[in-house]
Scaffold this motif. Structure first.
Motif, PDB file in Angstrom:
ATOM      1  N   LEU A  50      24.851  39.012  36.768  1.00 53.91           N
ATOM      2  CA  LEU A  50      24.914  38.785  38.213  1.00 53.91           C
ATOM      3  C   LEU A  50      23.558  38.444  38.821  1.00 53.91           C
ATOM      4  O   LEU A  50      23.441  37.508  39.620  1.00 53.91           O
ATOM      5  CB  LEU A  50      25.480  40.031  38.911  1.00 53.91           C
ATOM      6  CG  LEU A  50      26.948  40.370  38.644  1.00 53.91           C
ATOM      7  CD1 LEU A  50      27.291  41.725  39.257  1.00 53.91           C
ATOM      8  CD2 LEU A  50      27.858  39.286  39.206  1.00 53.91           C
ATOM      9  N   GLY A  95      29.688  31.933  46.492  1.00 49.57           N
ATOM     10  CA  GLY A  95      29.698  30.695  45.720  1.00 49.57           C
ATOM     11  C   GLY A  95      30.796  29.757  46.174  1.00 49.57           C
ATOM     12  O   GLY A  95      30.595  28.542  46.252  1.00 49.57           O
ATOM     13  N   ARG A  96      31.969  30.311  46.510  1.00 47.44           N
ATOM     14  CA  ARG A  96      33.065  29.473  47.012  1.00 47.44           C
ATOM     15  C   ARG A  96      32.697  28.825  48.325  1.00 47.44           C
ATOM     16  O   ARG A  96      32.988  27.661  48.581  1.00 47.44           O
ATOM     17  CB  ARG A  96      34.337  30.320  47.170  1.00 47.44           C
ATOM     18  CG  ARG A  96      35.038  30.651  45.867  1.00 47.44           C
ATOM     19  CD  ARG A  96      36.464  31.104  46.121  1.00 47.44           C
ATOM     20  NE  ARG A  96      36.511  32.318  46.926  1.00 47.44           N
ATOM     21  CZ  ARG A  96      36.582  33.539  46.413  1.00 47.44           C
ATOM     22  NH1 ARG A  96      36.571  33.703  45.103  1.00 47.44           N
ATOM     23  NH2 ARG A  96      36.639  34.591  47.198  1.00 47.44           N
ATOM     24  N   ASP A 112      42.019  42.349  40.531  1.00 45.38           N
ATOM     25  CA  ASP A 112      40.744  41.826  40.017  1.00 45.38           C
ATOM     26  C   ASP A 112      39.949  42.923  39.315  1.00 45.38           C
ATOM     27  O   ASP A 112      39.273  42.668  38.313  1.00 45.38           O
ATOM     28  CB  ASP A 112      39.909  41.253  41.170  1.00 45.38           C
ATOM     29  CG  ASP A 112      40.517  39.992  41.763  1.00 45.38           C
ATOM     30  OD1 ASP A 112      41.400  39.413  41.114  1.00 45.38           O
ATOM     31  OD2 ASP A 112      40.103  39.605  42.873  1.00 45.38           O
ATOM     32  N   TRP A 155      41.949  42.932  45.402  1.00 43.50           N
ATOM     33  CA  TRP A 155      40.822  43.460  44.642  1.00 43.50           C
ATOM     34  C   TRP A 155      41.263  44.418  43.544  1.00 43.50           C
ATOM     35  O   TRP A 155      40.592  44.552  42.520  1.00 43.50           O
ATOM     36  CB  TRP A 155      39.817  44.144  45.567  1.00 43.50           C
ATOM     37  CG  TRP A 155      40.305  45.367  46.276  1.00 43.50           C
ATOM     38  CD1 TRP A 155      40.864  45.431  47.514  1.00 43.50           C
ATOM     39  CD2 TRP A 155      40.276  46.718  45.783  1.00 43.50           C
ATOM     40  NE1 TRP A 155      41.186  46.730  47.842  1.00 43.50           N
ATOM     41  CE2 TRP A 155      40.826  47.537  46.791  1.00 43.50           C
ATOM     42  CE3 TRP A 155      39.831  47.306  44.607  1.00 43.50           C
ATOM     43  CZ2 TRP A 155      40.952  48.917  46.655  1.00 43.50           C
ATOM     44  CZ3 TRP A 155      39.950  48.683  44.451  1.00 43.50           C
ATOM     45  CH2 TRP A 155      40.507  49.478  45.465  1.00 43.50           C
ATOM     46  N   LYS A 194      30.784  35.869  44.183  1.00 39.34           N
ATOM     47  CA  LYS A 194      31.817  34.871  43.928  1.00 39.34           C
ATOM     48  C   LYS A 194      32.292  34.239  45.235  1.00 39.34           C
ATOM     49  O   LYS A 194      32.468  33.012  45.328  1.00 39.34           O
ATOM     50  CB  LYS A 194      32.996  35.529  43.202  1.00 39.34           C
ATOM     51  CG  LYS A 194      34.066  34.559  42.736  1.00 39.34           C
ATOM     52  CD  LYS A 194      35.131  35.302  41.936  1.00 39.34           C
ATOM     53  CE  LYS A 194      36.211  34.341  41.451  1.00 39.34           C
ATOM     54  NZ  LYS A 194      37.255  35.074  40.658  1.00 39.34           N
ATOM     55  N   TRP A 242      38.295  42.832  35.642  1.00 45.42           N
ATOM     56  CA  TRP A 242      36.833  42.923  35.561  1.00 45.42           C
ATOM     57  C   TRP A 242      36.398  44.115  34.718  1.00 45.42           C
ATOM     58  O   TRP A 242      35.375  44.065  34.033  1.00 45.42           O
ATOM     59  CB  TRP A 242      36.274  43.031  36.981  1.00 45.42           C
ATOM     60  CG  TRP A 242      34.788  43.030  37.071  1.00 45.42           C
ATOM     61  CD1 TRP A 242      33.955  41.946  37.134  1.00 45.42           C
ATOM     62  CD2 TRP A 242      33.937  44.187  37.117  1.00 45.42           C
ATOM     63  NE1 TRP A 242      32.650  42.350  37.218  1.00 45.42           N
ATOM     64  CE2 TRP A 242      32.598  43.723  37.209  1.00 45.42           C
ATOM     65  CE3 TRP A 242      34.159  45.561  37.094  1.00 45.42           C
ATOM     66  CZ2 TRP A 242      31.504  44.578  37.274  1.00 45.42           C
ATOM     67  CZ3 TRP A 242      33.073  46.416  37.161  1.00 45.42           C
ATOM     68  CH2 TRP A 242      31.764  45.936  37.243  1.00 45.42           C
ATOM     69  N   LYS A 250      30.270  26.048  47.633  1.00 47.92           N
ATOM     70  CA  LYS A 250      30.959  24.892  47.068  1.00 47.92           C
ATOM     71  C   LYS A 250      31.753  24.165  48.132  1.00 47.92           C
ATOM     72  O   LYS A 250      31.786  22.940  48.183  1.00 47.92           O
ATOM     73  CB  LYS A 250      31.881  25.371  45.946  1.00 47.92           C
ATOM     74  CG  LYS A 250      32.546  24.248  45.172  1.00 47.92           C
ATOM     75  CD  LYS A 250      33.331  24.815  43.998  1.00 47.92           C
ATOM     76  CE  LYS A 250      33.983  23.687  43.190  1.00 47.92           C
ATOM     77  NZ  LYS A 250      34.755  24.230  42.046  1.00 47.92           N
ATOM     78  N   SER A 290      29.908  41.538  42.428  1.00 46.38           N
ATOM     79  CA  SER A 290      30.425  40.347  41.749  1.00 46.38           C
ATOM     80  C   SER A 290      31.394  39.588  42.653  1.00 46.38           C
ATOM     81  O   SER A 290      31.380  38.358  42.695  1.00 46.38           O
ATOM     82  CB  SER A 290      31.123  40.746  40.438  1.00 46.38           C
ATOM     83  OG  SER A 290      32.355  41.406  40.667  1.00 46.38           O
ATOM     84  N   ARG A 291      32.223  40.309  43.396  1.00 41.58           N
ATOM     85  CA  ARG A 291      33.144  39.657  44.340  1.00 41.58           C
ATOM     86  C   ARG A 291      32.380  39.014  45.488  1.00 41.58           C
ATOM     87  O   ARG A 291      32.727  37.923  45.953  1.00 41.58           O
ATOM     88  CB  ARG A 291      34.145  40.682  44.886  1.00 41.58           C
ATOM     89  CG  ARG A 291      35.214  41.074  43.888  1.00 41.58           C
ATOM     90  CD  ARG A 291      36.123  42.154  44.439  1.00 41.58           C
ATOM     91  NE  ARG A 291      36.800  41.767  45.668  1.00 41.58           N
ATOM     92  CZ  ARG A 291      37.948  41.100  45.714  1.00 41.58           C
ATOM     93  NH1 ARG A 291      38.557  40.741  44.597  1.00 41.58           N
ATOM     94  NH2 ARG A 291      38.517  40.809  46.877  1.00 41.58           N
TER      95      ARG A 291
END
Length: 432
Positions: free
Chosen positions: A85, A396-397, A8, A5, A393, A12, A400, A389-390
Motif C-alpha cells: 500500500l 484511485g478510481r 470485501d 465492505w 482504491k 482481503w 482514473k 486499502s479501500r
C-alpha cells in the motif's frame, strides 16, 4: 451498498486467515475485525459479540486472549500488505508511543507514567508504535507494550499477566523501537527515513543504532543537549606534568542546541497544504557535532563529552511561541525545506493513533493479559490496513475517472464544441 465492505473484507483477509490454519479461528477472525470496523461506540469483546450475533462472548474472548495460535505470521502478512500500500524508498518509518488509559493495576503494563498523547502522567499502558507511511497515508505495522520497572521488578505480577519469559526484562522504549525496526528491515518493507520525537531522538544509543543499520533519520532532540559547531577543532594538549594525555580536546566548549541556533537566520518554510491552506513555520538549521563521544575530565574537573559525527541541527519556531529542536543525518546538501518536510512528516502517526482509538477501539480491550492486549492491537492494525486499502482504491478510481473526463473534454474541444469552464478542486480521500 454500505455493507459491501464485509464481502470485501473476507476476500482481503484471505492471506491472514490462511496463516491461522484452523477452521474455527478462520471464521472468528473476520467476525472480530468486522466488529472493530462496524458501528457501535464500544469495541470491547462483549458489545461486539452482542452486535454481531454470529459468535458469543466466550468464542471471541477465547480467540483473542486464550487461543493457541501464533501472531507472527499475521504480523508478517500485515507488513507485506503495508509495503504494497505505502512502501516507498522515499517514504517514512515513524516511531512513537501511544497511551491507553486504564483504571486499577492488574492489566498488563499499567502504571502511573507519562502519556505524551495526554500531556501528563496518568495511570495507563504505553505502547511503542511503528507506522509505515508515504504520500501522507499511514499504515500502522507495530504496537509493542512497554513494561515499567514496577512490572519488570515483580516476576510474580508478570507471570499472572502471562508476560512471555523472553519479554520479562527491562527494556527502554528506544530499545523496543530498535527491535521493531529490525523486524521491519527483515521483512523487506520499503522506507527511506526513520522519524521519532525527542523521547527517542534524545537517546544517543538509539540514533547510533539507526546509523549502524545504514538508515537515514530525523528525530527530536532536547533543547538542553550540548552540541559543537561542525568546524570544531581538536587539539592534543601537552601536559607539563604527570601522565601524557590520551585524547584530543575540542578547541571550544559545547553549547546547548537552543544557544547554538539562537543567532541563526530563521526562515518561513511551508512543507505541505493543510485543510486551511499551506502549513508554515519558522525554521533554522546548521551543521553540528553532538557532544556524545567519549567522556573526558577537563582541567576544572568537569566531565565533558567529545564531539560525535557531523549532523544537521534544526530548530522550529511555532506561531504559539513554542520552539522545538531536531537532529538529522540527512545529507549535507539537504535544503532547509527538505529537512522541514521530513521532520513534519511525523504528524501522520498521530492521525493513525487517533483513528485506531476513536474508530477501531484500540483502547477498548478489557482483558489483562499480554497476549490478549497484543492480539487485540494486531486486529485493530489489520482492520486499519483494510480500511486504508479501500481508501486508496477509492482515490484511485476518482483519479482514473478524472483522467477519463479530461480525455473526453479534450476530444470535445477538438471537434469544435467548446464546453463551459468549470472550477475543480483536489478530491479528498474518503475518511476511514
Amino acid at each position: 451498498m454500505a455493507e459491501d465492505w464485509r464481502g470485501d473484507l473476507e476476500v482481503w483477509l484471505a492471506p491472514f486467515l490462511a496463516a491461522l490454519r484452523h477452521k474455527t479461528r478462520m471464521r472468528v477472525c473476520p467476525a472480530y475485525i468486522a466488529g472493530l470496523i462496524g458501528p457501535g461506540d464500544r469495541k470491547s469483546v462483549q458489545p461486539m459479540a452482542a452486535r454481531g450475533g454470529e459468535f458469543g462472548y466466550d468464542q471471541l474472548h477465547h480467540f483473542v486472549a486464550d487461543g493457541v495460535w501464533d501472531s507472527a505470521p499475521l504480523e508478517a502478512d500485515l507488513l507485506k500488505e503495508a509495503d504494497r500500500l505505502v512502501g516507498d524508498e522515499a517514504g517514512y518509518l515513524v516511531i512513537d508511543d501511544t497511551a491507553l488509559p486504564k483504571k486499577g493495576r492488574h492489566s498488563v503494563g499499567v502504571a502511573p507514567q507519562y502519556a505524551s498523547s495526554l500531556g501528563k502522567t496518568s495511570n495507563c499502558q504505553s505502547l511503542v508504535s511503528v507506522t509505515l507511511a508515504s504520500r501522507e497515508v499511514p499504515v500502522m505495522v507495530g504496537l509493542r507494550l512497554f513494561l515499567p520497572e514496577s512490572w519488570t521488578d515483580d516476576a510474580e505480577r508478570m507471570t499472572r499477566a502471562r508476560v512471555p519469559l523472553d519479554r520479562q526484562q527491562a527494556l527502554t522504549k528506544p530499545e523496543i523501537a530498535i527491535e521493531e525496526i529490525d523486524r521491519i528491515i527483515a521483512s523487506g518493507a520499503r522506507f527511506g527515513c526513520v522519524l521519532a520525537d525527542a523521547g527517542y531522538g534524545s537517546s544517543g544509543p538509539f540514533r547510533q543504532a539507526l546509523s549502524e543499520r545504514g538508515l537515514l533519520w530525523a528525530v527530536g532532540l532536547s533543547r538542553r543537549q550540548n552540541v559543537y559547531p561542525a568546524d570544531v577543532g581538536l587539539t592534543f594538549p601537552v601536559a607539563k606534568t604527570g601522565r601524557r594525555r590520551q585524547y584530543y580536546m575540542p578547541d571550544r566548549p559545547p553549547v546547548s542546541t537552543e544557544a547554538m541556533l539562537s543567532g541563526e537566520r530563521w526562515r518561513k518554510i511551508s512543507w505541505r497544504r493543510g485543510t486551511k491552506g499551506r502549513l508554515t513555520c519558522l525554521f533554522a538549521a546548521r551543521r553540528v557535532r553532538i557532544a556524545e563521544g567519549h567522556k573526558h575530565r577537563m582541567l576544572d574537573n568537569r566531565m565533558q563529552c567529545m564531539p560525535g559525527d557531523e549532523v544537521w541541527l534544526v530548530g522550529e519556531r511555532r506561531s504559539t511561541g513554542e520552539q522545538k529542536y531536531y537532529v538529522s543525518n540527512l545529507p549535507a546538501d539537504a535544503t532547509l525545506k527538505m529537512l522541514a518536510a521530513a521532520i513534519k512528516a511525523r504528524w501522520i502517526c498521530e492521525q493513525a493513533h487517533q483513528q485506531l482509538k476513536e474508530e477501531l477501539g484500540l483502547d477498548h480491550f478489557e482483558g489483562r493479559s499480554w497476549t490478549g492486549l497484543h492480539r487485540h492491537a494486531l486486529m485493530t492494525m489489520i482492520a486499519y490496513a483494510f480500511l486504508q486499502s479501500r481508501r486508496l482504491k477509492a482515490a484511485g478510481r476518482k483519479k482514473k475517472s478524472r483522467g477519463a473526463a479530461a480525455t473526453t473534454q479534450h476530444a470535445r474541444d477538438k471537434t469544435g464544441h467548446p464546453q463551459p469552464l468549470r472550477t475543480t478542486s483536489n478530491p479528498t480521500m474518503p475518511t476511514l
